[in-house]
Structures are given as structure tokens and as C-alpha cells.
Design a protein around this motif. Structure first.
Motif, PDB file in Angstrom:
ATOM      1  N   VAL A   1      45.262  43.162  52.994  1.00  0.00           N
ATOM      2  CA  VAL A   1      44.399  42.971  54.166  1.00  0.00           C
ATOM      3  C   VAL A   1      45.211  43.167  55.441  1.00  0.00           C
ATOM      4  CG1 VAL A   1      42.888  41.397  52.930  1.00  0.00           C
ATOM      5  CG2 VAL A   1      44.800  40.461  54.238  1.00  0.00           C
ATOM      6  N   GLU A   2      44.539  43.678  56.466  1.00  0.00           N
ATOM      7  CA  GLU A   2      45.193  43.900  57.757  1.00  0.00           C
ATOM      8  C   GLU A   2      45.517  42.582  58.458  1.00  0.00           C
ATOM      9  OE1 GLU A   2      46.212  46.647  59.024  1.00  0.00           O
ATOM     10  OE2 GLU A   2      45.176  48.238  57.913  1.00  0.00           O
ATOM     11  N   ASN A   3      44.577  41.653  58.395  1.00  0.00           N
ATOM     12  CA  ASN A   3      44.746  40.369  59.074  1.00  0.00           C
ATOM     13  C   ASN A   3      44.749  39.248  58.034  1.00  0.00           C
ATOM     14  OD1 ASN A   3      44.648  38.027  60.571  1.00  0.00           O
ATOM     15  ND2 ASN A   3      42.993  38.708  61.928  1.00  0.00           N
ATOM     16  N   PRO A   4      45.914  38.694  57.686  1.00  0.00           N
ATOM     17  CA  PRO A   4      45.974  37.666  56.638  1.00  0.00           C
ATOM     18  C   PRO A   4      45.287  36.361  57.011  1.00  0.00           C
ATOM     19  CG  PRO A   4      48.111  37.921  57.696  1.00  0.00           C
ATOM     20  CD  PRO A   4      47.259  39.036  58.207  1.00  0.00           C
ATOM     21  N   GLN A   5      44.929  36.213  58.281  1.00  0.00           N
ATOM     22  CA  GLN A   5      44.244  35.003  58.724  1.00  0.00           C
ATOM     23  C   GLN A   5      42.730  35.161  58.722  1.00  0.00           C
ATOM     24  OE1 GLN A   5      46.288  32.491  59.019  1.00  0.00           O
ATOM     25  NE2 GLN A   5      47.999  33.914  58.766  1.00  0.00           N
ATOM     26  N   SER A   6      42.266  36.397  58.633  1.00  0.00           N
ATOM     27  CA  SER A   6      40.824  36.636  58.680  1.00  0.00           C
ATOM     28  C   SER A   6      40.495  37.835  57.795  1.00  0.00           C
ATOM     29  CB  SER A   6      40.376  36.902  60.129  1.00  0.00           C
ATOM     30  OG  SER A   6      38.997  37.181  60.183  1.00  0.00           O
ATOM     31  N   TRP A   7      39.967  37.576  56.617  1.00  0.00           N
ATOM     32  CA  TRP A   7      39.651  38.638  55.670  1.00  0.00           C
ATOM     33  C   TRP A   7      38.500  38.187  54.778  1.00  0.00           C
ATOM     34  CZ3 TRP A   7      40.649  37.266  50.500  1.00  0.00           C
ATOM     35  CH2 TRP A   7      41.442  36.126  50.339  1.00  0.00           C
ATOM     36  N   THR A   8      37.856  39.147  54.119  1.00  0.00           N
ATOM     37  CA  THR A   8      36.713  38.851  53.266  1.00  0.00           C
ATOM     38  C   THR A   8      36.839  39.605  51.948  1.00  0.00           C
ATOM     39  OG1 THR A   8      35.347  40.711  54.030  1.00  0.00           O
ATOM     40  CG2 THR A   8      35.275  38.658  55.336  1.00  0.00           C
ATOM     41  N   LYS A   9      35.920  39.353  51.051  1.00  0.00           N
ATOM     42  CA  LYS A   9      35.878  40.026  49.752  1.00  0.00           C
ATOM     43  C   LYS A   9      35.776  41.542  49.916  1.00  0.00           C
ATOM     44  CE  LYS A   9      33.354  37.966  46.739  1.00  0.00           C
ATOM     45  NZ  LYS A   9      32.169  37.446  46.014  1.00  0.00           N
ATOM     46  N   ALA A  10      35.117  41.984  50.972  1.00  0.00           N
ATOM     47  CA  ALA A  10      34.931  43.417  51.205  1.00  0.00           C
ATOM     48  C   ALA A  10      36.263  44.133  51.436  1.00  0.00           C
ATOM     49  CB  ALA A  10      34.004  43.646  52.393  1.00  0.00           C
ATOM     50  N   ASP A  11      37.321  43.398  51.788  1.00  0.00           N
ATOM     51  CA  ASP A  11      38.630  44.002  52.025  1.00  0.00           C
ATOM     52  C   ASP A  11      39.397  44.239  50.727  1.00  0.00           C
ATOM     53  OD1 ASP A  11      38.388  43.935  54.861  1.00  0.00           O
ATOM     54  OD2 ASP A  11      38.839  41.786  54.817  1.00  0.00           O
ATOM     55  N   LEU A  12      38.900  43.710  49.619  1.00  0.00           N
ATOM     56  CA  LEU A  12      39.619  43.772  48.353  1.00  0.00           C
ATOM     57  C   LEU A  12      38.870  44.641  47.339  1.00  0.00           C
ATOM     58  CD1 LEU A  12      40.590  39.991  47.998  1.00  0.00           C
ATOM     59  CD2 LEU A  12      41.797  41.804  49.237  1.00  0.00           C
ATOM     60  N   LYS A  13      39.520  44.918  46.217  1.00  0.00           N
ATOM     61  CA  LYS A  13      38.940  45.751  45.161  1.00  0.00           C
ATOM     62  C   LYS A  13      38.590  44.871  43.964  1.00  0.00           C
ATOM     63  CE  LYS A  13      39.931  49.850  42.287  1.00  0.00           C
ATOM     64  NZ  LYS A  13      38.797  50.654  42.742  1.00  0.00           N
ATOM     65  N   HIS A  14      37.361  45.002  43.493  1.00  0.00           N
ATOM     66  CA  HIS A  14      36.911  44.260  42.311  1.00  0.00           C
ATOM     67  C   HIS A  14      37.554  44.875  41.067  1.00  0.00           C
ATOM     68  CE1 HIS A  14      33.271  43.118  39.548  1.00  0.00           C
ATOM     69  NE2 HIS A  14      34.326  42.347  39.335  1.00  0.00           N
ATOM     70  N   LEU A  15      38.354  44.080  40.332  1.00  0.00           N
ATOM     71  CA  LEU A  15      39.090  44.605  39.187  1.00  0.00           C
ATOM     72  C   LEU A  15      38.652  44.020  37.849  1.00  0.00           C
ATOM     73  CD1 LEU A  15      42.786  44.715  40.470  1.00  0.00           C
ATOM     74  CD2 LEU A  15      41.139  46.586  40.346  1.00  0.00           C
ATOM     75  N   PHE A  16      38.005  42.852  37.853  1.00  0.00           N
ATOM     76  CA  PHE A  16      37.800  42.173  36.577  1.00  0.00           C
ATOM     77  C   PHE A  16      36.544  41.321  36.613  1.00  0.00           C
ATOM     78  CE2 PHE A  16      38.237  38.322  33.994  1.00  0.00           C
ATOM     79  CZ  PHE A  16      38.619  38.819  32.766  1.00  0.00           C
ATOM     80  N   THR A  17      35.797  41.342  35.489  1.00  0.00           N
ATOM     81  CA  THR A  17      34.722  40.393  35.249  1.00  0.00           C
ATOM     82  C   THR A  17      34.840  39.915  33.805  1.00  0.00           C
ATOM     83  OG1 THR A  17      33.235  41.536  36.789  1.00  0.00           O
ATOM     84  CG2 THR A  17      32.236  39.977  35.263  1.00  0.00           C
ATOM     85  N   GLY A  18      34.807  38.609  33.617  1.00  0.00           N
ATOM     86  CA  GLY A  18      34.934  38.063  32.272  1.00  0.00           C
ATOM     87  C   GLY A  18      34.520  36.608  32.237  1.00  0.00           C
ATOM     88  N   GLN A  19      35.072  35.887  31.274  1.00  0.00           N
ATOM     89  CA  GLN A  19      34.726  34.482  31.100  1.00  0.00           C
ATOM     90  C   GLN A  19      35.970  33.641  30.863  1.00  0.00           C
ATOM     91  OE1 GLN A  19      31.896  35.003  27.778  1.00  0.00           O
ATOM     92  NE2 GLN A  19      30.336  34.133  29.105  1.00  0.00           N
ATOM     93  N   ILE A  20      35.857  32.372  31.211  1.00  0.00           N
ATOM     94  CA  ILE A  20      36.948  31.428  30.946  1.00  0.00           C
ATOM     95  C   ILE A  20      36.994  31.116  29.454  1.00  0.00           C
ATOM     96  CG2 ILE A  20      37.765  29.069  31.319  1.00  0.00           C
ATOM     97  CD1 ILE A  20      36.577  29.163  34.115  1.00  0.00           C
ATOM     98  N   ASP A  21      38.184  31.237  28.871  1.00  0.00           N
ATOM     99  CA  ASP A  21      38.406  30.846  27.474  1.00  0.00           C
ATOM    100  C   ASP A  21      39.017  29.454  27.373  1.00  0.00           C
ATOM    101  OD1 ASP A  21      37.480  33.048  25.931  1.00  0.00           O
ATOM    102  OD2 ASP A  21      39.243  34.194  26.490  1.00  0.00           O
ATOM    103  N   GLY A  22      39.806  29.070  28.389  1.00  0.00           N
ATOM    104  CA  GLY A  22      40.481  27.791  28.302  1.00  0.00           C
ATOM    105  C   GLY A  22      40.827  27.224  29.666  1.00  0.00           C
ATOM    106  N   ILE A  23      40.803  25.887  29.778  1.00  0.00           N
ATOM    107  CA  ILE A  23      41.205  25.163  30.996  1.00  0.00           C
ATOM    108  C   ILE A  23      42.332  24.224  30.622  1.00  0.00           C
ATOM    109  CG2 ILE A  23      40.424  23.608  32.835  1.00  0.00           C
ATOM    110  CD1 ILE A  23      37.660  25.078  30.930  1.00  0.00           C
ATOM    111  N   LYS A  24      43.467  24.329  31.327  1.00  0.00           N
ATOM    112  CA  LYS A  24      44.658  23.567  30.949  1.00  0.00           C
ATOM    113  C   LYS A  24      45.217  22.817  32.161  1.00  0.00           C
ATOM    114  CE  LYS A  24      45.907  26.850  27.304  1.00  0.00           C
ATOM    115  NZ  LYS A  24      47.003  27.648  26.688  1.00  0.00           N
ATOM    116  N   PRO A  25      44.723  21.602  32.435  1.00  0.00           N
ATOM    117  CA  PRO A  25      45.290  20.820  33.542  1.00  0.00           C
ATOM    118  C   PRO A  25      46.623  20.182  33.150  1.00  0.00           C
ATOM    119  CG  PRO A  25      43.506  19.611  32.486  1.00  0.00           C
ATOM    120  CD  PRO A  25      43.564  20.955  31.812  1.00  0.00           C
ATOM    121  N   GLU A  26      47.524  20.078  34.125  1.00  0.00           N
ATOM    122  CA  GLU A  26      48.817  19.427  33.921  1.00  0.00           C
ATOM    123  C   GLU A  26      48.951  18.307  34.943  1.00  0.00           C
ATOM    124  OE1 GLU A  26      51.986  22.269  33.959  1.00  0.00           O
ATOM    125  OE2 GLU A  26      50.908  23.693  32.686  1.00  0.00           O
ATOM    126  N   TRP A  27      49.397  17.139  34.487  1.00  0.00           N
ATOM    127  CA  TRP A  27      49.437  15.974  35.359  1.00  0.00           C
ATOM    128  C   TRP A  27      50.863  15.528  35.678  1.00  0.00           C
ATOM    129  CZ3 TRP A  27      44.780  15.560  37.160  1.00  0.00           C
ATOM    130  CH2 TRP A  27      43.695  15.916  36.356  1.00  0.00           C
TER     131      TRP A  27
END
Length: 354
Positions: free
Chosen positions: A63-89
Motif C-alpha cells: 500500500v502507498e499509505n500504511p496509515q490509510s488503506w483498504t481491501k481494494a489496495d490488496l490482492k485476493h489470494l485465498f478462500t477456505g475454511q478454518i481447520d483448527g484453532i490453537k490458543p496459547e496462554w
């Protein structure tokens, strides 16, 4: 100066940029699922909100401005699903998410006998509907040989049918199941990698010119008619066999078009011509380049006799706030469909199971 950024969207909601510590997105050949791994701050108990099977979309770019940017500035690369959630405490409160694209349920599921007596395109359409994918399927006419589908996962069956028809098969980031001929755009060079001297180097690359994985014998089989008469023929590269100390490296192919022994022999010779060629491979990395995708072409310049066009057979995009953004990749001088031993090795050794 442009800054790297990423968006992790879960069930339609963007995770806050300040909560993202790192994201790693692995893009592979068609036989394996694309996968992601993200580490997030968990101060606000994001782990309580995440659930398996939530949809995930990932965007990368600069992005040109790291303080002000939107999804439109980026490229969509992936769509999928969560297989696992691993919290660490212990220590810092973090949560790690892992997941795969929408080819994963087909990779995990055994093929059903209920799909017998269907053409390749009908099977692709049935499996598209089963998993809620939009079918982008080219029609075929021949009923698929059930021997081709025995003891395989659904995704393996689709890939085998695609090979049989001269097609490719993959799931897109837009949740489409594509089953059809390779697109002409796949032959376009999508990135240039340079090693031309000071100030002109944009990557690190290490090449490997060896005979690992080369096939010196191909056998083509087909069961013909209601009585399933076996049609079979083999061919051997004798000079390569001798060079490999007499050790046979065989690949068996099931080809429904091989109606006679002569045709089976012809198909075997054609496959052997490709699979017995030495394959030059390379691995390396560069700054984040979201245009680099598995099975696309890159041009390598300034590498002596290794200068030329190569195919990407694995690409990993990563962004970590601790050490920046980069793209790691593996290359081959043969299209991975032609260098099929590499595709199969990737599936056997690196299948994504969570």
C-alpha cells in the motif's frame, strides 16, 4: 515507500491489522490443498469467537499509505475454511489459526461407488454440487472407467479424470471447481527473477540439475468391455535404465483411450518421452510478490545456462511484523503436469491433513 499489508477476513469480518502477528499462505499444485497459518494477538479472546469451518479470505499486497488503506489496495489470494484453532496462554496471549481451501473436503473423502456409470464431466458436476462449489466444467462424453477410481479420495479421482481428458482441475478462490482444458494465459510469464549484478538482483535462487524422480519405464493399462479384458503395454528407456544402474523406476497409467495393445504402447511411449527427461529444479525467495501462483511461469535472467522460463510448483507468501514480507517458491523447467512424478510426490508426502 510502499508497505506490505494483509487482510484476514473470517466469516465476513476483518481481523484488526493490529491483532495480526503473522500470516503464511501456501499455494501448491492441484493435487494438494492450498493452506494458511495465521498467528494473532489474543488479548481480547479472539479464540472464543473463532470456530472450525468458518470461511476465511486472505488478501496480500503493498500500500502507498500504511496509515490509510483498504481491501481494494490488496490482492485476493485465498478462500477456505478454518481447520483448527490453537490458543496459547503461556507468555504472550496468542491464537493460531490453520486451514485449507475448498478442495480439502474432496481430499479428505473417499470416492463413492454411487458415482459409477458417469462421464468425467458429470462426476465433476456432482462433486461440485455436493460441496457447494460453482461448476466450471467442460463436457465430456465417455463413461469413466471405475478401475480408475478404485480406492481413491474424491480429489484424486478428479485429478485422474482430468489427466485422462487432457484437462486440469482446481478450486479457485471464488469457490469455483474448474474442470477443463488449460487456459492460454497459463503460458504467460507473470514474474521476472534477476541476477544481473549489483543493484539488479531481486531474488535468491539455488538450482538443482539431477536425475531424482526420473521415470525409466511406463506401463499403460485399460480394462476393455463388459468382461474387463486387460489391455496393457510397457516401454522402457534402456539408456536411462543403464545409467541408473539397472534400477527400474516405473509409473503405471490407466488410459481409457487405449483400446488396443498398439494404442497402449503409443500412449506409453508418449508419456515416457516426457517423464524420462531430466528436470531442473530450483528453490528461492524474493520480496512479497502476490502475482506468483503455482503452475504459472516465471523468467529467470542472469543465471548462466540456467537462464530461462520455469514453472512454479509451490509458492508460499508470508507476512510477519517481526521480519517483513516475502515470497518463497520452488521451480521446475517442465510444467508440473508433464513432470508428473513431482506432482504425485507432493501429494503423497505433503498432503494437508489437519
Amino acid at each position: 515507500m510502499k508497505a506490505p499489508r494483509a487482510i484476514l477476513e473470517v466469516s465476513g469480518v476483518n481481523v484488526r491489522w493490529q491483532d495480526i502477528l503473522d500470516i503464511r499462505l501456501e499455494n501448491t499444485l492441484y493435487l494438494a490443498a492450498d493452506s494458511f497459518d495465521a498467528t494473532l494477538r489474543n488479548d481480547l479472546l479472539l479464540s472464543d469467537w473463532f470456530r472450525k469451518q468458518q470461511e476465511v479470505k486472505i488478501y496480500f499486497g503493498y500500500v502507498e499509505n500504511p496509515q490509510s488503506w483498504t481491501k481494494a489496495d490488496l490482492k485476493h489470494l485465498f478462500t477456505g475454511q478454518i481447520d483448527g484453532i490453537k490458543p496459547e496462554w503461556s507468555g504472550k496471549k496468542i491464537v493460531r489459526l490453520i486451514g485449507r481451501d475448498y478442495s480439502s473436503p474432496l481430499i479428505d473423502t473417499e470416492y463413492s461407488i454411487a458415482f459409477e456409470n458417469q462421464t468425467s464431466s458429470q462426476i465433476a458436476g456432482i462433486l461440485s454440487k455436493k460441496y457447494g462449489l460453482k461448476p466450471v466444467v467442460t463436457n465430456t462424453s465417455a463413461v469413466a472407467d471405475k478401475e480408475l477410481m478404485a480406492n481413491k479420495k474424491e480429489w484424486e479421482v478428479l485429478q485422474a479424470l482430468a489427466d485422462l481428458e487432457g484437462f486440469v482441475c482446481y478450486v479457485t478462490k471464488d469457490k469455483e471447481l474448474y474442470f477443463g482444458p488449460r487456459k492460454e494465459t497459463d503460458e504467460a510469464v507473470i514474474a521476472k527473477l534477476y541476477n544481473n549484478g549489483p543493484g539488479q538482483v531481486n531474488c535468491t535462487l539455488n538450482f538443482d540439475d539431477s536425475a531424482v524422480g526420473i521415470v525409466n519405464k511406463v506401463t499403460v493399462r485399460h480394462w476393455l468391455g463388459a468382461n474387463k479384458k486387460l489391455i496393457e503395454a510397457s516401454t522402457v528407456n534402456q539408456s536411462l535404465l543403464s545409467a541408473m544402474g539397472g534400477q527400474v523406476k516405473e509409473r503405471i497409467v490407466y488410459e481409457s483411450k487405449a483400446k488396443t495393445v498398439a494404442l497402449a504402447k503409443e500412449y506409453a511411449e508418449k508419456r515416457l518421452k516426457e517423464w524420462s527427461r531430466n528436470v531442473v529444479t530450483a528453490e528461492g525467495f524474493c520480496v512479497l510478490n502476490s502475482e506468483m501462483v503455482a503452475e504459472k511461469k516465471v523468467l529467470c535472467q542472469g543465471f548462466g545456462r540456467f537462464t530461462g522460463e520455469y514453472y512454479l510448483n509451490q509458492v508460499t507468501h508470508s507476512l510477519a511484523k517481526s521480519d517483513g514480507a516475502k515470497t518463497e517458491f520452488n521451480l521446475t523447467n517442465l510444467r508440473p503436469d508433464d513432470a508428473e512424478q513431482y506432482r504425485q510426490d507432493l501429494y503423497d508426502n505433503n498432503e494437508k491433513t489437519m
